[in-house]
Motif scaffolding. Structure first.
Motif, PDB file in Angstrom:
ATOM      1  N   ASP A  16       0.006 -28.846 -18.288  1.00 18.77           N
ATOM      2  CA  ASP A  16       1.047 -29.255 -18.540  1.00 18.77           C
ATOM      3  C   ASP A  16       2.073 -28.887 -19.455  1.00 18.77           C
ATOM      4  N   SER A  17       1.402 -30.417 -20.621  1.00 20.18           N
ATOM      5  CA  SER A  17       1.549 -30.003 -21.888  1.00 20.18           C
ATOM      6  C   SER A  17       2.529 -28.447 -22.123  1.00 20.18           C
ATOM      7  N   PHE A  18       0.768 -27.821 -22.748  1.00 18.21           N
ATOM      8  CA  PHE A  18       1.416 -25.768 -22.358  1.00 18.21           C
ATOM      9  C   PHE A  18       2.277 -25.563 -21.786  1.00 18.21           C
ATOM     10  N   TRP A  21       6.137 -26.324 -23.620  1.00 15.79           N
ATOM     11  CA  TRP A  21       6.267 -25.643 -24.793  1.00 15.79           C
ATOM     12  C   TRP A  21       6.857 -23.950 -24.428  1.00 15.79           C
ATOM     13  N   VAL A  22       5.915 -23.982 -23.492  1.00 11.62           N
ATOM     14  CA  VAL A  22       6.495 -22.395 -22.925  1.00 11.62           C
ATOM     15  C   VAL A  22       8.150 -22.425 -22.314  1.00 11.62           C
ATOM     16  N   HIS A  23       8.456 -23.186 -21.591  1.00 10.02           N
ATOM     17  CA  HIS A  23       9.393 -23.634 -21.484  1.00 10.02           C
ATOM     18  C   HIS A  23      10.927 -24.183 -22.053  1.00 10.02           C
ATOM     19  N   GLU A  24       9.468 -24.912 -22.810  1.00 10.26           N
ATOM     20  CA  GLU A  24      10.855 -25.382 -24.155  1.00 10.26           C
ATOM     21  C   GLU A  24      11.314 -26.304 -23.469  1.00 10.26           C
ATOM     22  N   SER A  25      11.332 -26.925 -22.602  1.00  8.07           N
ATOM     23  CA  SER A  25      11.202 -28.316 -21.083  1.00  8.07           C
ATOM     24  C   SER A  25      10.953 -29.675 -22.023  1.00  8.07           C
ATOM     25  N   ASN A  26      10.242 -29.739 -23.171  1.00 10.54           N
ATOM     26  CA  ASN A  26      10.039 -31.394 -23.253  1.00 10.54           C
ATOM     27  C   ASN A  26       9.733 -31.163 -25.223  1.00 10.54           C
ATOM     28  N   GLN A  27      10.626 -31.634 -26.161  1.00 11.43           N
ATOM     29  CA  GLN A  27      10.634 -31.419 -26.983  1.00 11.43           C
ATOM     30  C   GLN A  27       9.570 -32.289 -28.151  1.00 11.43           C
ATOM     31  N   ASN A  28       8.798 -32.963 -26.846  1.00 17.73           N
ATOM     32  CA  ASN A  28       7.290 -33.910 -28.438  1.00 17.73           C
ATOM     33  C   ASN A  28       6.805 -32.586 -27.851  1.00 17.73           C
ATOM     34  N   ASP A  29       6.351 -32.414 -26.482  1.00 16.74           N
ATOM     35  CA  ASP A  29       5.537 -30.657 -26.659  1.00 16.74           C
ATOM     36  C   ASP A  29       5.911 -29.787 -27.123  1.00 16.74           C
ATOM     37  N   VAL A  30       6.580 -29.283 -27.142  1.00 16.40           N
ATOM     38  CA  VAL A  30       7.261 -28.487 -28.295  1.00 16.40           C
ATOM     39  C   VAL A  30       6.887 -28.418 -29.483  1.00 16.40           C
ATOM     40  N   ALA A  31       6.527 -29.618 -30.468  1.00  9.29           N
ATOM     41  CA  ALA A  31       6.828 -29.627 -31.655  1.00  9.29           C
ATOM     42  C   ALA A  31       4.944 -29.808 -31.719  1.00  9.29           C
ATOM     43  N   PHE A  32       4.052 -30.994 -30.921  1.00  3.67           N
ATOM     44  CA  PHE A  32       3.166 -30.546 -30.518  1.00  3.67           C
ATOM     45  C   PHE A  32       2.245 -29.203 -31.142  1.00  3.67           C
ATOM     46  N   TRP A  33       2.930 -28.216 -29.818  1.00  5.47           N
ATOM     47  CA  TRP A  33       2.287 -27.075 -29.429  1.00  5.47           C
ATOM     48  C   TRP A  33       2.031 -26.083 -30.874  1.00  5.47           C
ATOM     49  N   LYS A  34       3.571 -26.425 -31.715  1.00 12.96           N
ATOM     50  CA  LYS A  34       3.849 -25.729 -32.800  1.00 12.96           C
ATOM     51  C   LYS A  34       2.909 -25.777 -33.944  1.00 12.96           C
ATOM     52  N   ASP A  35       2.594 -27.184 -34.224  1.00  8.33           N
ATOM     53  CA  ASP A  35       2.011 -28.037 -34.845  1.00  8.33           C
ATOM     54  C   ASP A  35       0.374 -27.299 -34.636  1.00  8.33           C
ATOM     55  N   LYS A  51       0.869 -17.840 -22.099  1.00 11.69           N
ATOM     56  CA  LYS A  51       2.149 -17.250 -22.567  1.00 11.69           C
ATOM     57  C   LYS A  51       2.938 -16.738 -21.950  1.00 11.69           C
ATOM     58  N   ALA A  52       2.206 -15.602 -21.515  1.00 11.95           N
ATOM     59  CA  ALA A  52       2.775 -14.160 -21.094  1.00 11.95           C
ATOM     60  C   ALA A  52       2.486 -14.301 -19.527  1.00 11.95           C
ATOM     61  N   MET A  53       1.314 -14.269 -19.745  1.00  8.61           N
ATOM     62  CA  MET A  53       0.893 -14.597 -18.149  1.00  8.61           C
ATOM     63  C   MET A  53       2.331 -15.803 -17.010  1.00  8.61           C
ATOM     64  N   ILE A  54       2.289 -16.903 -17.847  1.00 11.83           N
ATOM     65  CA  ILE A  54       3.006 -18.017 -17.065  1.00 11.83           C
ATOM     66  C   ILE A  54       4.514 -17.598 -17.090  1.00 11.83           C
ATOM     67  N   LEU A  55       5.109 -16.725 -18.515  1.00 15.20           N
ATOM     68  CA  LEU A  55       6.619 -16.112 -18.062  1.00 15.20           C
ATOM     69  C   LEU A  55       5.677 -14.833 -17.462  1.00 15.20           C
ATOM     70  N   GLU A 122      13.172 -29.495 -14.804  1.00 15.96           N
ATOM     71  CA  GLU A 122      14.144 -30.372 -15.804  1.00 15.96           C
ATOM     72  C   GLU A 122      13.889 -30.630 -16.643  1.00 15.96           C
ATOM     73  N   ILE A 123      14.735 -30.910 -17.265  1.00 14.39           N
ATOM     74  CA  ILE A 123      13.874 -31.126 -19.098  1.00 14.39           C
ATOM     75  C   ILE A 123      13.947 -32.930 -19.239  1.00 14.39           C
ATOM     76  N   ASN A 124      13.026 -33.259 -19.839  1.00 14.10           N
ATOM     77  CA  ASN A 124      12.377 -34.548 -20.316  1.00 14.10           C
ATOM     78  C   ASN A 124      12.078 -34.546 -21.062  1.00 14.10           C
ATOM     79  N   TYR A 125      12.620 -36.432 -21.853  1.00 11.61           N
ATOM     80  CA  TYR A 125      12.516 -36.645 -22.915  1.00 11.61           C
ATOM     81  C   TYR A 125      11.767 -38.078 -22.399  1.00 11.61           C
ATOM     82  N   LYS A 126      10.314 -38.546 -23.292  1.00  9.47           N
ATOM     83  CA  LYS A 126       9.708 -39.079 -23.028  1.00  9.47           C
ATOM     84  C   LYS A 126       9.196 -40.000 -24.368  1.00  9.47           C
TER      85      LYS A 126
END
Length: 333
Positions: A16-18, A21-35, A51-55, A122-126
């Motif tokens: 789910d975290s990945f 990141w693919v859908h840019e729906s959680n900023q914490n996960d986006v930052a995690f996967w970039k790192d 990523k290509a498969m999911i999109l 849904e966009i989610n911040y936690k």
């Protein structure tokens, strides 16, 4: 999100975290996967394949009919069993067709299983305990999310958010369309055009404190209340209570703002409830009489140690931290 160095395509597709990141729906996960990608460049191929498969996959809710799969498979088996004497080249053709048919059936099953993935709009911040997040929403609204809190909204409705926990809002006004902004909690909906206010939806109630502008509160029972700057409204749907206060010197209240708690005639027990909720710590009093010490004034909340030192100084108590517990006692002079 796991700090793991080995990773597989199947694991990413099921993470789910990945997917966030693919859908840019959680900023914490986006930052995690970039790192994570920077630290593990050897996995770049599998990451971007996933990523290509999911999109590229359409996640429809309609599942594939199992009867159709069974009929396709039976048709293949029947065609094989009906030709027992076949030349070698013909056999190879049959086996090739058989393999392709099985592969096709496998793809059908694969995509039907993918239908169970919940790709949300849904966009989610936690935030975790003790963590504060500064968020800028799509419309320009600024939100400071306190520790142990969650903010969510639909991509196509960025001015209609749901809050669990505590946050301070600076709502971006849109005079051209007079677009409203809503904050939803278990107890009420805050309706606003553009202003600054705090919402705390903890301890089985919701507190709304208005700093600037004017907002309209819509309660679950259908009643409404227009707030003015300097007012506090507390609502509990569970207890069916609603209270209104003007912030005055003699009133008891607690206000959370970015970087600061503001308490006025609050007991030490109630102040420590804020600490418990924000930092995920349990509190124990060595003597019950200490619970009723009063606190008034501003206390910095960016750092737990500084926050506790300020409380110690105001109340003349000692606060000892042991793992996940805070022990409060009167020091011996």
């Amino acid at each position: 999100m796991n700090q793991k160095s080995n990773i597989h395509l199947e694991g990413l597709l099921d993470d789910d975290s990945f997917k966030n990141w693919v859908h840019e729906s959680n900023q914490n996960d986006v930052a995690f996967w970039k790192d994570w990608i920077k630290k593990h460049p050897e996995h770049i191929d599998v990451v971007y394949t996933a990523k290509a498969m999911i999109l590229g996959i359409s996640f429809k809710k309609n599942s594939v009919d199992t009867t159709e799969i069974n009929e396709s498979l039976q048709s293949v088996l029947d065609s094989i069993s009906s030709k027992p004497t076949i030349k070698k080249s013909a056999k190879l053709m049959v086996y090739t067709r058989y393999a392709l048919s099985i592969a096709a059936v496998g793809l059908i099953i694969f995509f039907s299983l993918l239908n169970f993935f919940n790709v949300s709009n849904e966009i989610n911040y936690k935030t975790g305990f003790g963590e504060v997040a500064n968020i800028k929403l799509q419309d320009g609204t600024l939100v400071t999310l306190n520790g142990n809190s969650e903010l969510s909204y639909q991509k196509d409705q960025p001015r209609n958010v749901t809050l669990r926990g505590e946050a301070y809002f600076k709502v971006k006004s849109i005079p051209s369309t007079k677009a409203k902004f809503w904050v939803n909690t278990n107890d009420l909906t805050v309706e606003v055009y553009g202003t600054e206010f705090n919402v705390n939806s903890r301890l089985e109630k919701t507190d709304v404190i208005l700093d600037e502008g004017s907002i309209n509160l819509v309660f679950n029972n259908g009643k409404q209340k227009i707030m003015k700057p300097g007012e506090i409204v507390s609502v509990s749907s569970e207890k069916e209570t609603i209270s209104y206060k003007k912030i005055e010197k003699n009133n008891t209240y607690a206000i959370w703002k970015p970087k600061t708690y503001v308490f006025n005639k609050k007991t030490l027990e109630s102040v420590m409830k804020h600490i418990e909720n924000t930092y995920g710590l349990s509190v124990e009093f060595d003597n019950d009489s200490l619970k009723y010490s009063e606190i008034s004034g501003g206390i910095p909340n960016e750092n737990l140690e500084i926050c506790l030192k300020a409380i110690e100084k105001i109340t003349d108590v000692k606060i000892e931290k042991n793992k996940e517990k805070l022990l409060i006692y009167k020091p011996i002079n």
